[in-house]
Write a protein that holds these residues in place. Structure first.
Motif, mmCIF file in Angstrom:
data_model
loop_
_atom_site.group_PDB
_atom_site.id
_atom_site.type_symbol
_atom_site.label_atom_id
_atom_site.label_comp_id
_atom_site.label_asym_id
_atom_site.label_seq_id
_atom_site.Cartn_x
_atom_site.Cartn_y
_atom_site.Cartn_z
ATOM 1 N N GLN A 96 1.085 -1.120 0.158
ATOM 2 C CA GLN A 96 -0.118 -0.052 -0.375
ATOM 3 C C GLN A 96 1.043 1.350 0.314
ATOM 4 O OE1 GLN A 96 -3.165 0.898 -1.196
ATOM 5 N NE2 GLN A 96 -3.127 -1.497 -0.556
ATOM 6 N N PRO A 97 1.622 1.606 0.392
ATOM 7 C CA PRO A 97 2.750 2.487 0.837
ATOM 8 C C PRO A 97 3.572 2.680 -0.695
ATOM 9 C CG PRO A 97 3.249 1.045 3.036
ATOM 10 C CD PRO A 97 2.226 0.407 2.041
ATOM 11 N N TRP A 98 3.949 1.792 -1.297
ATOM 12 C CA TRP A 98 4.281 2.238 -2.644
ATOM 13 C C TRP A 98 2.884 2.118 -3.552
ATOM 14 C CZ3 TRP A 98 9.423 2.710 -3.247
ATOM 15 C CH2 TRP A 98 10.318 1.857 -2.855
ATOM 16 N N LEU A 99 2.006 1.540 -3.627
ATOM 17 C CA LEU A 99 0.652 2.055 -4.720
ATOM 18 C C LEU A 99 0.867 3.916 -4.483
ATOM 19 C CD1 LEU A 99 -0.990 -1.213 -4.686
ATOM 20 C CD2 LEU A 99 0.641 -0.364 -6.386
ATOM 21 N N ARG A 100 0.465 3.962 -2.919
ATOM 22 C CA ARG A 100 0.313 5.171 -2.779
ATOM 23 C C ARG A 100 0.873 6.668 -3.508
ATOM 24 N NH1 ARG A 100 -1.093 3.230 2.162
ATOM 25 N NH2 ARG A 100 0.455 3.675 3.154
ATOM 26 N N ARG A 101 2.620 6.129 -3.156
ATOM 27 C CA ARG A 101 3.661 6.724 -3.836
ATOM 28 C C ARG A 101 3.370 6.709 -5.429
ATOM 29 N NH1 ARG A 101 9.241 5.046 -1.852
ATOM 30 N NH2 ARG A 101 9.778 6.834 -2.684
ATOM 31 N N LEU A 102 3.160 5.582 -5.954
ATOM 32 C CA LEU A 102 2.793 5.929 -7.448
ATOM 33 C C LEU A 102 2.060 6.555 -7.872
ATOM 34 C CD1 LEU A 102 3.024 1.965 -7.997
ATOM 35 C CD2 LEU A 102 4.804 3.968 -8.880
ATOM 36 N N ASP A 103 0.171 6.904 -6.866
ATOM 37 C CA ASP A 103 -0.778 7.580 -7.715
ATOM 38 C C ASP A 103 -0.083 8.443 -7.389
ATOM 39 O OD1 ASP A 103 -2.407 4.833 -7.461
ATOM 40 O OD2 ASP A 103 -3.063 5.367 -5.811
ATOM 41 N N ARG A 104 0.731 9.048 -6.061
ATOM 42 C CA ARG A 104 0.472 10.863 -6.418
ATOM 43 C C ARG A 104 1.338 11.318 -6.964
ATOM 44 N NH1 ARG A 104 1.849 9.462 0.034
ATOM 45 N NH2 ARG A 104 3.708 9.195 -1.103
ATOM 46 N N ALA A 105 2.802 10.535 -7.897
ATOM 47 C CA ALA A 105 3.838 10.434 -8.815
ATOM 48 C C ALA A 105 3.037 10.549 -10.155
ATOM 49 C CB ALA A 105 4.940 9.619 -8.587
ATOM 50 N N SER A 106 2.718 9.698 -10.592
ATOM 51 C CA SER A 106 1.123 9.787 -12.737
ATOM 52 C C SER A 106 0.415 10.631 -11.245
ATOM 53 C CB SER A 106 0.550 8.392 -12.011
ATOM 54 O OG SER A 106 1.455 7.187 -12.112
ATOM 55 N N SER A 107 0.286 11.980 -10.652
ATOM 56 C CA SER A 107 -1.118 12.248 -10.542
ATOM 57 C C SER A 107 0.081 13.607 -10.561
ATOM 58 C CB SER A 107 -1.837 12.329 -9.390
ATOM 59 O OG SER A 107 -2.482 13.643 -8.936
ATOM 60 N N ALA A 108 0.931 14.302 -10.535
ATOM 61 C CA ALA A 108 1.974 15.227 -10.337
ATOM 62 C C ALA A 108 2.497 15.119 -12.190
ATOM 63 C CB ALA A 108 2.752 15.136 -9.888
ATOM 64 N N HIS A 109 2.675 13.999 -12.349
ATOM 65 C CA HIS A 109 3.071 14.050 -13.949
ATOM 66 C C HIS A 109 1.894 14.240 -14.666
ATOM 67 C CE1 HIS A 109 5.202 12.455 -17.389
ATOM 68 N NE2 HIS A 109 3.956 11.578 -17.821
ATOM 69 N N GLU A 110 0.769 14.145 -14.491
ATOM 70 C CA GLU A 110 -0.584 14.052 -15.383
ATOM 71 C C GLU A 110 -0.796 15.537 -15.851
ATOM 72 O OE1 GLU A 110 -5.370 12.856 -15.548
ATOM 73 O OE2 GLU A 110 -3.834 11.560 -15.214
ATOM 74 N N LYS A 111 -0.644 16.038 -14.116
ATOM 75 C CA LYS A 111 -1.184 17.267 -14.235
ATOM 76 C C LYS A 111 0.632 18.389 -15.220
ATOM 77 C CE LYS A 111 -1.126 21.612 -11.558
ATOM 78 N NZ LYS A 111 -0.975 22.123 -9.770
ATOM 79 N N THR A 112 1.371 17.743 -14.792
ATOM 80 C CA THR A 112 2.521 18.886 -15.350
ATOM 81 C C THR A 112 3.030 18.003 -17.147
ATOM 82 O OG1 THR A 112 3.859 18.341 -13.842
ATOM 83 C CG2 THR A 112 5.511 18.456 -15.386
ATOM 84 N N ARG A 113 2.224 17.359 -17.238
ATOM 85 C CA ARG A 113 2.283 17.053 -18.721
ATOM 86 C C ARG A 113 0.709 17.460 -20.091
ATOM 87 N NH1 ARG A 113 2.875 11.707 -22.451
ATOM 88 N NH2 ARG A 113 2.218 12.806 -24.325
ATOM 89 N N ARG A 114 -0.097 18.128 -18.934
ATOM 90 C CA ARG A 114 -1.405 18.793 -19.521
ATOM 91 C C ARG A 114 0.052 20.509 -19.939
ATOM 92 N NH1 ARG A 114 -5.767 18.205 -22.233
ATOM 93 N NH2 ARG A 114 -6.394 20.839 -21.867
ATOM 94 N N GLN A 115 0.660 20.412 -18.643
ATOM 95 C CA GLN A 115 0.415 21.921 -18.903
ATOM 96 C C GLN A 115 2.168 22.237 -19.590
ATOM 97 O OE1 GLN A 115 2.227 22.212 -14.428
ATOM 98 N NE2 GLN A 115 0.521 23.313 -14.218
ATOM 99 N N LEU A 116 2.245 21.044 -19.989
ATOM 100 C CA LEU A 116 3.208 21.359 -20.832
ATOM 101 C C LEU A 116 2.877 20.946 -22.395
ATOM 102 C CD1 LEU A 116 6.758 21.109 -22.557
ATOM 103 C CD2 LEU A 116 6.342 18.674 -22.165
ATOM 104 N N ASP A 117 1.890 20.293 -22.480
ATOM 105 C CA ASP A 117 0.954 20.049 -24.248
ATOM 106 C C ASP A 117 0.323 21.763 -24.053
ATOM 107 O OD1 ASP A 117 2.133 17.305 -24.200
ATOM 108 O OD2 ASP A 117 0.092 16.644 -23.953
ATOM 109 N N GLU A 118 0.132 21.701 -22.764
ATOM 110 C CA GLU A 118 -1.064 23.355 -23.181
ATOM 111 C C GLU A 118 0.187 24.699 -23.224
ATOM 112 O OE1 GLU A 118 -2.966 23.845 -19.770
ATOM 113 O OE2 GLU A 118 -4.377 23.027 -20.730
#
Length: 75
Positions: free
Chosen positions: A14-36
């Motif tokens: 579970q701690p690993w999955l939570r870390r992966l979820d947070r990193a994935s969410s941050a990546h998605e947000k940053t990727r969207r900003q870069l695309d824009e």
């Protein structure tokens, strides 16, 4: 030769999955900003070749991304 890593139980996983979820969410947000920004730069007249030099995208991918962002914004 490397072996298969030991399987974690649910509590250990579970701690690993939570870390992966947070990193994935941050990546998605940053990727969207870069695309824009790619779409905005192209709209401002920055050549796709220059955009490609300053992003992890090829000219073709930058064009496709900018086209998609433009389509989304018009919708």
């Amino acid at each position: 030769m490397t072996g298969t890593p030991a399987r974690l139980d649910e509590k250990e996983r579970q701690p690993w999955l939570r870390r992966l979820d947070r990193a994935s969410s941050a990546h998605e947000k940053t990727r969207r900003q870069l695309d824009e920004l790619v779409a905005d730069a192209r709209a401002a007249g920055v050549p796709l070749a220059s955009i490609a030099e300053h992003t992890p995208y090829s000219r073709e991918w930058a064009r496709k991304i900018a086209d998609e962002i433009d389509r989304q914004r018009k919708a």
